[in-house]
Design a protein around this motif. Structure first.
Motif, PDB file in Angstrom:
ATOM      1  N   GLY A  49      76.609  36.645   3.106  1.00 44.75           N
ATOM      2  CA  GLY A  49      76.051  35.051   3.332  1.00 44.75           C
ATOM      3  C   GLY A  49      77.045  34.433   4.293  1.00 44.75           C
ATOM      4  N   TRP A  50      78.348  34.591   4.200  1.00 44.00           N
ATOM      5  CA  TRP A  50      79.110  34.019   5.274  1.00 44.00           C
ATOM      6  C   TRP A  50      78.757  34.480   6.531  1.00 44.00           C
ATOM      7  CZ3 TRP A  50      81.772  29.517   4.677  1.00 44.00           C
ATOM      8  CH2 TRP A  50      82.972  29.290   5.628  1.00 44.00           C
ATOM      9  N   GLN A  51      78.895  35.983   6.656  1.00 43.97           N
ATOM     10  CA  GLN A  51      78.715  36.590   7.838  1.00 43.97           C
ATOM     11  C   GLN A  51      77.479  36.142   8.590  1.00 43.97           C
ATOM     12  OE1 GLN A  51      78.613  41.031   7.282  1.00 43.97           O
ATOM     13  NE2 GLN A  51      79.757  41.259   9.182  1.00 43.97           N
ATOM     14  N   VAL A  52      76.200  36.364   8.004  1.00 45.02           N
ATOM     15  CA  VAL A  52      75.011  36.030   8.544  1.00 45.02           C
ATOM     16  C   VAL A  52      74.921  34.794   8.933  1.00 45.02           C
ATOM     17  CG1 VAL A  52      72.573  35.702   7.985  1.00 45.02           C
ATOM     18  CG2 VAL A  52      73.592  37.784   7.206  1.00 45.02           C
ATOM     19  N   TYR A  53      75.373  33.465   8.423  1.00 44.73           N
ATOM     20  CA  TYR A  53      75.296  32.230   8.466  1.00 44.73           C
ATOM     21  C   TYR A  53      76.221  32.119   9.781  1.00 44.73           C
ATOM     22  CZ  TYR A  53      75.344  27.156   8.217  1.00 44.73           C
ATOM     23  OH  TYR A  53      74.910  25.882   8.620  1.00 44.73           O
ATOM     24  N   ASP A  54      77.478  32.682   9.712  1.00 45.38           N
ATOM     25  CA  ASP A  54      78.361  32.507  10.924  1.00 45.38           C
ATOM     26  C   ASP A  54      77.831  33.098  12.040  1.00 45.38           C
ATOM     27  OD1 ASP A  54      80.943  31.711  11.571  1.00 45.38           O
ATOM     28  OD2 ASP A  54      81.847  33.450  11.593  1.00 45.38           O
ATOM     29  N   LEU A  55      76.906  34.119  11.873  1.00 42.47           N
ATOM     30  CA  LEU A  55      76.442  34.748  13.016  1.00 42.47           C
ATOM     31  C   LEU A  55      75.200  33.823  13.718  1.00 42.47           C
ATOM     32  CD1 LEU A  55      76.527  37.344  14.654  1.00 42.47           C
ATOM     33  CD2 LEU A  55      74.727  38.307  13.304  1.00 42.47           C
ATOM     34  N   THR A  56      74.376  33.254  12.724  1.00 44.51           N
ATOM     35  CA  THR A  56      73.062  32.364  13.311  1.00 44.51           C
ATOM     36  C   THR A  56      73.104  31.154  13.229  1.00 44.51           C
ATOM     37  OG1 THR A  56      71.983  32.859  11.244  1.00 44.51           O
ATOM     38  CG2 THR A  56      71.771  34.599  12.504  1.00 44.51           C
ATOM     39  N   ARG A  57      73.957  30.502  12.076  1.00 42.72           N
ATOM     40  CA  ARG A  57      73.805  29.076  11.701  1.00 42.72           C
ATOM     41  C   ARG A  57      72.559  28.587  11.442  1.00 42.72           C
ATOM     42  NH1 ARG A  57      78.909  26.846  13.511  1.00 42.72           N
ATOM     43  NH2 ARG A  57      80.298  28.445  13.682  1.00 42.72           N
ATOM     44  N   ASP A  58      71.607  29.500  10.945  1.00 39.57           N
ATOM     45  CA  ASP A  58      70.383  29.172  10.486  1.00 39.57           C
ATOM     46  C   ASP A  58      70.214  29.281   8.955  1.00 39.57           C
ATOM     47  OD1 ASP A  58      67.543  28.796  10.081  1.00 39.57           O
ATOM     48  OD2 ASP A  58      67.030  30.114  11.676  1.00 39.57           O
ATOM     49  N   PRO A  59      70.033  28.129   8.173  1.00 36.87           N
ATOM     50  CA  PRO A  59      70.016  28.290   6.732  1.00 36.87           C
ATOM     51  C   PRO A  59      68.678  28.965   6.385  1.00 36.87           C
ATOM     52  CG  PRO A  59      69.347  26.062   7.534  1.00 36.87           C
ATOM     53  CD  PRO A  59      69.903  26.522   8.722  1.00 36.87           C
ATOM     54  N   LEU A  60      67.718  28.960   7.183  1.00 39.34           N
ATOM     55  CA  LEU A  60      66.544  29.973   6.856  1.00 39.34           C
ATOM     56  C   LEU A  60      66.936  31.533   6.591  1.00 39.34           C
ATOM     57  CD1 LEU A  60      63.433  30.366   6.351  1.00 39.34           C
ATOM     58  CD2 LEU A  60      63.143  30.732   8.763  1.00 39.34           C
ATOM     59  N   ASP A  61      67.783  31.943   7.327  1.00 41.85           N
ATOM     60  CA  ASP A  61      68.470  33.274   7.180  1.00 41.85           C
ATOM     61  C   ASP A  61      69.023  33.660   6.026  1.00 41.85           C
ATOM     62  OD1 ASP A  61      67.545  34.319   9.453  1.00 41.85           O
ATOM     63  OD2 ASP A  61      69.483  33.652  10.726  1.00 41.85           O
ATOM     64  N   GLY A  63      68.044  32.018   3.083  1.00 45.54           N
ATOM     65  CA  GLY A  63      66.981  32.236   2.415  1.00 45.54           C
ATOM     66  C   GLY A  63      66.384  33.641   2.475  1.00 45.54           C
ATOM     67  N   LEU A  64      66.313  33.999   3.767  1.00 45.13           N
ATOM     68  CA  LEU A  64      65.784  35.529   3.921  1.00 45.13           C
ATOM     69  C   LEU A  64      66.770  36.509   2.842  1.00 45.13           C
ATOM     70  CD1 LEU A  64      64.916  35.699   7.521  1.00 45.13           C
ATOM     71  CD2 LEU A  64      63.261  35.516   5.590  1.00 45.13           C
ATOM     72  N   ILE A  65      68.057  36.395   3.110  1.00 44.87           N
ATOM     73  CA  ILE A  65      68.881  37.191   2.201  1.00 44.87           C
ATOM     74  C   ILE A  65      68.303  37.327   0.639  1.00 44.87           C
ATOM     75  CG2 ILE A  65      71.121  37.221   0.991  1.00 44.87           C
ATOM     76  CD1 ILE A  65      72.203  36.127   3.701  1.00 44.87           C
ATOM     77  N   GLY A  66      67.840  36.354   0.147  1.00 44.70           N
ATOM     78  CA  GLY A  66      67.436  35.923  -1.295  1.00 44.70           C
ATOM     79  C   GLY A  66      66.028  36.958  -1.113  1.00 44.70           C
ATOM     80  N   LEU A  67      65.133  36.791  -0.202  1.00 44.25           N
ATOM     81  CA  LEU A  67      63.765  37.077  -0.329  1.00 44.25           C
ATOM     82  C   LEU A  67      63.905  38.908  -0.107  1.00 44.25           C
ATOM     83  CD1 LEU A  67      60.704  36.564  -0.175  1.00 44.25           C
ATOM     84  CD2 LEU A  67      60.854  36.489   2.209  1.00 44.25           C
ATOM     85  N   CYS A  68      64.889  39.173   0.528  1.00 34.95           N
ATOM     86  CA  CYS A  68      64.970  40.594   0.849  1.00 34.95           C
ATOM     87  C   CYS A  68      65.246  41.325  -0.587  1.00 34.95           C
ATOM     88  CB  CYS A  68      65.925  41.005   1.785  1.00 34.95           C
ATOM     89  SG  CYS A  68      65.301  40.497   3.530  1.00 34.95           S
ATOM     90  N   GLN A  69      65.916  40.595  -1.425  1.00 32.25           N
ATOM     91  CA  GLN A  69      66.274  41.239  -2.559  1.00 32.25           C
ATOM     92  C   GLN A  69      65.250  41.165  -3.610  1.00 32.25           C
ATOM     93  OE1 GLN A  69      70.525  40.378  -3.688  1.00 32.25           O
ATOM     94  NE2 GLN A  69      70.348  38.836  -2.042  1.00 32.25           N
ATOM     95  N   PHE A  70      64.556  40.008  -3.611  1.00 29.39           N
ATOM     96  CA  PHE A  70      63.352  39.871  -4.603  1.00 29.39           C
ATOM     97  C   PHE A  70      62.148  40.574  -4.466  1.00 29.39           C
ATOM     98  CE2 PHE A  70      59.546  37.253  -5.313  1.00 29.39           C
ATOM     99  CZ  PHE A  70      59.452  37.616  -6.650  1.00 29.39           C
ATOM    100  N   LEU A  71      61.575  40.507  -3.067  1.00 26.69           N
ATOM    101  CA  LEU A  71      60.329  41.245  -2.695  1.00 26.69           C
ATOM    102  C   LEU A  71      60.156  42.532  -3.560  1.00 26.69           C
ATOM    103  CD1 LEU A  71      59.415  40.358   0.629  1.00 26.69           C
ATOM    104  CD2 LEU A  71      58.211  39.604  -1.683  1.00 26.69           C
ATOM    105  N   PRO A  72      61.187  43.682  -3.440  1.00 22.88           N
ATOM    106  CA  PRO A  72      61.236  44.995  -4.198  1.00 22.88           C
ATOM    107  C   PRO A  72      60.949  45.089  -5.562  1.00 22.88           C
ATOM    108  CG  PRO A  72      62.857  44.962  -2.438  1.00 22.88           C
ATOM    109  CD  PRO A  72      62.604  43.689  -2.586  1.00 22.88           C
ATOM    110  N   ALA A 376      64.932  27.403  -1.196  1.00 23.69           N
ATOM    111  CA  ALA A 376      66.011  26.179  -0.633  1.00 23.69           C
ATOM    112  C   ALA A 376      66.189  26.501   0.695  1.00 23.69           C
ATOM    113  CB  ALA A 376      67.107  26.734  -1.727  1.00 23.69           C
ATOM    114  N   GLY A 377      66.399  27.838   1.190  1.00 20.04           N
ATOM    115  CA  GLY A 377      66.364  27.980   2.401  1.00 20.04           C
ATOM    116  C   GLY A 377      65.529  27.203   3.382  1.00 20.04           C
TER     117      GLY A 377
END
Length: 420
Positions: A49-61, A63-72, A376-377
């Motif tokens: 979470g910290w690495q991705v937000y530090d990289l993009t500064r986009d809260p939607l990303d 949210g995508l972290i959670g979506l990638c874990q849920f869809l399977p 939330a994202g």
């Protein structure tokens, strides 16, 4: 069949010995394996979470972290539960942890070589999601096969606490390790996943019930859905958790709060992530010594509302101490809901369909957590982080009131015990 108080007929008393389950060596190894796997997951997810937000500064990303874990979990629900009922739950649990081990290794190597885009991280998280889709129903169902019936309620309380203890220590460790080096964080996760896999495979394979002559048709696969739909107590309990946490979840936006609202940095993010776990483990310890003996349904509804109110306080707070206090209350309140729901689910479900029922439950849990993070994202990207969390908390209070009216049988449940 239940009596007029909502207690299942032929119920057995719950064991008062708070450490009863740990006297079973198989459960001890199982508990440690779940703890190490949960600890590793917390370290990895905080770091991602910290690495991705530090990289993009986009809260939607976030949210995508959670979506990638849920869809399977959603897409594989008809496969994972049936697998847990037909094949060795211990083997499935161990193989799932091995897949997570490979994922942690991949994150370590990507970070080592320099990460410039979050896309490969999302791909790895899908792999984590697949592993967790199989891990959930297998591990939740396995506990029933390795403890005595009189130990089960105690085992469930401690089983929940393995995750909660990891939720306290894991995020803080993840924040500290990531502050030192992302490689240290992912390396720690890799080592813990490996230890968890070794522990699982050291457990002697238990006997699990199967229905003789059961065919692999669609009716068999959908048995978990049918059971939950017809068992309104179970349906009400898991759907309450689904919508409460789906609307009230704030975990995904904690990097935003840590960086932009509270200004506390990676170490502060670890404290924020740990705070719900502190409340939850304190409540789990209390429940292990003082199990819910009466008015279980009403207690669950009250504390779901408390969870929503505390979420609203966290969403509006700009003071780190108040935010942490609200998160502690959230964790304690959620632990009571988890405790009641898991005991009802495990004790009221026949073992032959337990895997399929737990697979459906894991979709509900995944929807409430990972899909809640996506919700939330998206809301944060549209309205801002503070309204996304605060409005979600208010909605959770409303869900508790609505479900109390829709599921009067669940509200009237008094005692937590098994049906025969």
């Amino acid at each position: 069949m239940t009596d007029d108080t909502g207690t299942p007929a032929g119920a057995e008393p719950i064991e008062d010995d708070r450490f009863a389950a740990f006297r079973n060596s198989r459960f001890l190894r199982y508990w440690l394996a779940r703890f190490f796997a949960a600890f590793a997951t917390q370290v990895v997810i905080v770091s991602v979470g910290w690495q991705v937000y530090d990289l993009t500064r986009d809260p939607l990303d976030l949210g995508l972290i959670g979506l990638c874990q849920f869809l399977p979990s959603l897409l594989l629900v008809l496969v994972t539960g049936a697998a847990a009922d037909r094949y060795s739950r211990r083997l499935i649990m161990g193989l799932a942890i091995l897949v997570e081990t490979v994922g942690a290794l991949a994150l370590f190597l990507l970070t080592w070589h320099g990460l410039t885009t979050p896309l490969p991280v999302f791909a790895i998280l899908v792999g984590f999601g697949i592993a967790r889709a199989f891990f959930g129903p297998a591990s939740q169902s396995l506990v029933v096969n390795i403890v005595e019936k009189r130990e089960l309620a105690n085992a469930i309380a401690w089983n929940s606490s393995s995750w909660q203890v990891a939720s306290i220590v894991g995020p803080v460790a993840g924040g500290l390790l990531y502050g030192l080096s992302p490689l240290a964080a992912y390396g720690t996760g890799l080592a813990l996943f490996s230890a968890a896999a070794i522990l699982v495979f050291s457990i002697r394979a238990p006997v699990q019930a199967r229905v003789e002559g059961e065919t692999r048709d669609l009716r068999t696969i959908l048995a978990g859905f049918r059971f939950i739909w017809h068992e309104k107590i179970v349906l009400g309990a898991i759907s309450l958790d689904l919508f409460a946490v789906l609307l009230g979840g704030a975990v995904a936006l904690m990097p935003v709060y840590a960086r932009d609202v509270l200004h506390v940095g990676p170490w502060g993010l670890g404290l924020l992530r740990a705070a719900p776990g502190i409340g939850a483990i304190a409540m789990a310890a209390w429940l292990a010594a003082h199990p819910v003996r009466d008015n279980a349904g009403r207690i669950m509804f009250v504390f779901v509302a408390v969870f929503g109110a505390a979420t609203t306080v966290f969403g509006l707070s700009t003071a780190p101490w108040l935010s942490i206090a609200a998160l502690v209350v959230m964790g304690a309140a959620d632990m009571i809901s988890v405790y009641v729901r898991e005991i009802l689910l495990q004790l009221w479900t026949p073992d032959a369909v337990r895997g399929r029922v737990n697979a459906v439950n894991m979709v509900f849990v995944g929807a409430s957590n990972e899909l809640g993070e996506f919700r939330a994202g998206v809301m944060a990207s549209l309205l801002g982080a503070v309204p996304a969390v605060a409005l979600g908390g208010v909605a959770t209070v409303g869900v508790a009131a609505l479900w109390a009216a829709l599921f009067p049988g669940l509200r009237r449940i008094r005692h937590l015990s098994a049906r025969h």
